[in-house]
Design a protein around this motif. Structure first.
Motif, PDB file in Angstrom:
ATOM      1  N   SER A 130       4.246 -50.635 -19.662  1.00 53.02           N
ATOM      2  CA  SER A 130       4.059 -49.318 -20.260  1.00 53.02           C
ATOM      3  C   SER A 130       3.488 -49.529 -21.652  1.00 53.02           C
ATOM      4  N   THR A 131       2.621 -48.611 -22.024  1.00 47.83           N
ATOM      5  CA  THR A 131       2.019 -48.615 -23.351  1.00 47.83           C
ATOM      6  C   THR A 131       1.875 -47.163 -23.758  1.00 47.83           C
ATOM      7  N   GLY A 132       1.300 -46.928 -24.903  1.00 44.87           N
ATOM      8  CA  GLY A 132       1.149 -45.556 -25.369  1.00 44.87           C
ATOM      9  C   GLY A 132      -0.306 -45.138 -25.427  1.00 44.87           C
ATOM     10  N   ALA A 133      -0.563 -43.862 -25.220  1.00 41.74           N
ATOM     11  CA  ALA A 133      -1.933 -43.346 -25.236  1.00 41.74           C
ATOM     12  C   ALA A 133      -2.698 -43.703 -26.508  1.00 41.74           C
ATOM     13  N   PRO A 134      -2.054 -43.779 -27.701  1.00 39.60           N
ATOM     14  CA  PRO A 134      -2.814 -44.167 -28.892  1.00 39.60           C
ATOM     15  C   PRO A 134      -3.338 -45.607 -28.863  1.00 39.60           C
ATOM     16  N   GLN A 135      -2.824 -46.431 -27.982  1.00 39.98           N
ATOM     17  CA  GLN A 135      -3.245 -47.829 -27.923  1.00 39.98           C
ATOM     18  C   GLN A 135      -4.441 -47.973 -26.978  1.00 39.98           C
ATOM     19  N   ARG A 136      -5.541 -47.354 -27.380  1.00 41.95           N
ATOM     20  CA  ARG A 136      -6.729 -47.279 -26.517  1.00 41.95           C
ATOM     21  C   ARG A 136      -7.307 -48.651 -26.175  1.00 41.95           C
ATOM     22  N   ALA A 137      -7.332 -49.579 -27.128  1.00 42.31           N
ATOM     23  CA  ALA A 137      -7.883 -50.910 -26.844  1.00 42.31           C
ATOM     24  C   ALA A 137      -7.032 -51.633 -25.804  1.00 42.31           C
ATOM     25  N   ALA A 138      -5.722 -51.497 -25.904  1.00 41.09           N
ATOM     26  CA  ALA A 138      -4.832 -52.130 -24.925  1.00 41.09           C
ATOM     27  C   ALA A 138      -5.067 -51.531 -23.541  1.00 41.09           C
ATOM     28  N   ILE A 139      -5.184 -50.233 -23.475  1.00 41.92           N
ATOM     29  CA  ILE A 139      -5.407 -49.571 -22.187  1.00 41.92           C
ATOM     30  C   ILE A 139      -6.738 -50.031 -21.587  1.00 41.92           C
ATOM     31  N   ARG A 140      -7.778 -50.146 -22.411  1.00 37.01           N
ATOM     32  CA  ARG A 140      -9.072 -50.648 -21.912  1.00 37.01           C
ATOM     33  C   ARG A 140      -8.924 -52.069 -21.366  1.00 37.01           C
ATOM     34  N   LEU A 141      -8.183 -52.918 -22.079  1.00 36.53           N
ATOM     35  CA  LEU A 141      -7.950 -54.286 -21.613  1.00 36.53           C
ATOM     36  C   LEU A 141      -7.280 -54.275 -20.249  1.00 36.53           C
ATOM     37  N   TYR A 142      -6.199 -53.525 -20.121  1.00 39.11           N
ATOM     38  CA  TYR A 142      -5.456 -53.507 -18.860  1.00 39.11           C
ATOM     39  C   TYR A 142      -6.307 -52.954 -17.723  1.00 39.11           C
ATOM     40  N   ARG A 143      -6.978 -51.849 -17.954  1.00 38.79           N
ATOM     41  CA  ARG A 143      -7.788 -51.255 -16.887  1.00 38.79           C
ATOM     42  C   ARG A 143      -8.936 -52.189 -16.482  1.00 38.79           C
ATOM     43  N   SER A 144      -9.554 -52.839 -17.458  1.00 39.80           N
ATOM     44  CA  SER A 144     -10.651 -53.764 -17.124  1.00 39.80           C
ATOM     45  C   SER A 144     -10.132 -55.021 -16.434  1.00 39.80           C
ATOM     46  N   SER A 145      -8.826 -55.231 -16.467  1.00 39.11           N
ATOM     47  CA  SER A 145      -8.203 -56.369 -15.794  1.00 39.11           C
ATOM     48  C   SER A 145      -7.599 -55.983 -14.449  1.00 39.11           C
ATOM     49  N   GLY A 146      -7.910 -54.778 -13.974  1.00 40.15           N
ATOM     50  CA  GLY A 146      -7.480 -54.358 -12.645  1.00 40.15           C
ATOM     51  C   GLY A 146      -6.216 -53.526 -12.589  1.00 40.15           C
ATOM     52  N   TYR A 147      -5.683 -53.120 -13.728  1.00 39.06           N
ATOM     53  CA  TYR A 147      -4.459 -52.311 -13.745  1.00 39.06           C
ATOM     54  C   TYR A 147      -4.807 -50.856 -13.455  1.00 39.06           C
ATOM     55  N   VAL A 148      -3.921 -50.213 -12.701  1.00 38.70           N
ATOM     56  CA  VAL A 148      -4.093 -48.809 -12.329  1.00 38.70           C
ATOM     57  C   VAL A 148      -2.806 -48.063 -12.685  1.00 38.70           C
ATOM     58  N   ASP A 149      -2.889 -46.752 -12.705  1.00 35.61           N
ATOM     59  CA  ASP A 149      -1.709 -45.940 -12.986  1.00 35.61           C
ATOM     60  C   ASP A 149      -0.645 -46.175 -11.918  1.00 35.61           C
ATOM     61  N   VAL A 150       0.602 -46.260 -12.364  1.00 36.27           N
ATOM     62  CA  VAL A 150       1.742 -46.392 -11.460  1.00 36.27           C
ATOM     63  C   VAL A 150       2.751 -45.314 -11.836  1.00 36.27           C
ATOM     64  N   PRO A 151       3.718 -45.060 -10.959  1.00 39.29           N
ATOM     65  CA  PRO A 151       4.747 -44.071 -11.301  1.00 39.29           C
ATOM     66  C   PRO A 151       5.457 -44.466 -12.593  1.00 39.29           C
ATOM     67  N   LYS A 152       5.802 -43.463 -13.371  1.00 42.41           N
ATOM     68  CA  LYS A 152       6.513 -43.725 -14.624  1.00 42.41           C
ATOM     69  C   LYS A 152       7.848 -44.400 -14.327  1.00 42.41           C
ATOM     70  N   PHE A 153       8.230 -45.335 -15.190  1.00 34.25           N
ATOM     71  CA  PHE A 153       9.459 -46.094 -14.978  1.00 34.25           C
ATOM     72  C   PHE A 153      10.049 -46.462 -16.340  1.00 34.25           C
ATOM     73  N   GLY A 154      11.289 -46.845 -16.310  1.00 33.79           N
ATOM     74  CA  GLY A 154      11.928 -47.441 -17.474  1.00 33.79           C
ATOM     75  C   GLY A 154      12.150 -46.503 -18.645  1.00 33.79           C
ATOM     76  N   PHE A 155      12.346 -47.097 -19.787  1.00 29.84           N
ATOM     77  CA  PHE A 155      12.727 -46.411 -21.018  1.00 29.84           C
ATOM     78  C   PHE A 155      11.743 -45.300 -21.400  1.00 29.84           C
ATOM     79  N   TYR A 156      10.446 -45.561 -21.229  1.00 36.00           N
ATOM     80  CA  TYR A 156       9.445 -44.594 -21.680  1.00 36.00           C
ATOM     81  C   TYR A 156       8.997 -43.606 -20.597  1.00 36.00           C
ATOM     82  N   ALA A 157       9.665 -43.583 -19.463  1.00 31.93           N
ATOM     83  CA  ALA A 157       9.293 -42.655 -18.394  1.00 31.93           C
ATOM     84  C   ALA A 157       9.257 -41.198 -18.856  1.00 31.93           C
ATOM     85  N   PRO A 158      10.198 -40.737 -19.683  1.00 31.72           N
ATOM     86  CA  PRO A 158      10.158 -39.324 -20.070  1.00 31.72           C
ATOM     87  C   PRO A 158       9.140 -38.973 -21.163  1.00 31.72           C
TER      88      PRO A 158
END
Length: 169
Positions: A130-158
């Motif tokens: 899990s990461t936060g929407a303001p961390q755009r560079a991190a999200i780009r890294l993960y998505r370019s590495s094959g990561y896709v949206d998954v169901p919300k889980f854990g501490f930050y689910a809400p």
């Protein structure tokens, strides 16, 4: 420990070492990442982290060194399978971070690949984070590495601004 699978752009001076979560280098970088979170979110990452979860067999933690200077980190820990994700043995990535003065050298991607390969070698079949929407560079890294949206889980689910991503290994 030298990364046995050097990546493009990796030099002899760059190494990824398995470490304990409570080592001084990790504590220093955790303070730096918490300061970064303060600048983005007006507060620290409050998700509970038990250092023991990153010790084998419960998980692993790594620091990337440029020479002898620690400049990147990340770890994974086993989690319970997520109900809506087809994975029996998932791990969660935590505390991915690259010092601001070491960014742009591909270290985050190398740490991420190392986390994935070490988790797979330990028997994991999926990786989530899990990461936060303001961390755009991190999200780009993960998505370019094959990561896709998954169901919300854990501490930050809400949290509405939380972004939950995963990848099958």
């Amino acid at each position: 420990m030298r990364d046995p699978n050097p990546s493009a752009g990796e030099t002899a001076r760059w190494q990824i070492r398995a470490v304990r979560y409570d080592e001084a280098a990790v504590r220093a970088m955790t303070e730096a990442v918490q300061a970064y979170y303060h600048s983005l979110y007006d507060g620290p990452d409050d998700a509970p982290v038990d250092p023991g979860e990153f010790a084998p067999p419960g998980g692993r933690f790594f620091v990337g060194y440029e020479g002898e200077r620690p400049c990147a980190m990340g770890g994974w820990r086993w989690i319970e399978p997520l109900p809506e994700m087809p994975a029996a043995r998932p791990v969660e990535i935590k505390r991915m971070y690259v010092d601001s003065d070491a960014r742009g050298r591909g270290y985050a991607r190398q740490i991420l690949r190392h986390l994935e390969s070490s988790a797979k070698a330990a028997g994991a079949d999926a990786v989530v984070l899990s990461t936060g929407a303001p961390q755009r560079a991190a999200i780009r890294l993960y998505r370019s590495s094959g990561y896709v949206d998954v169901p919300k889980f854990g501490f930050y689910a809400p949290y509405a601004s939380a972004v939950h991503l995963g990848k099958r290994l």
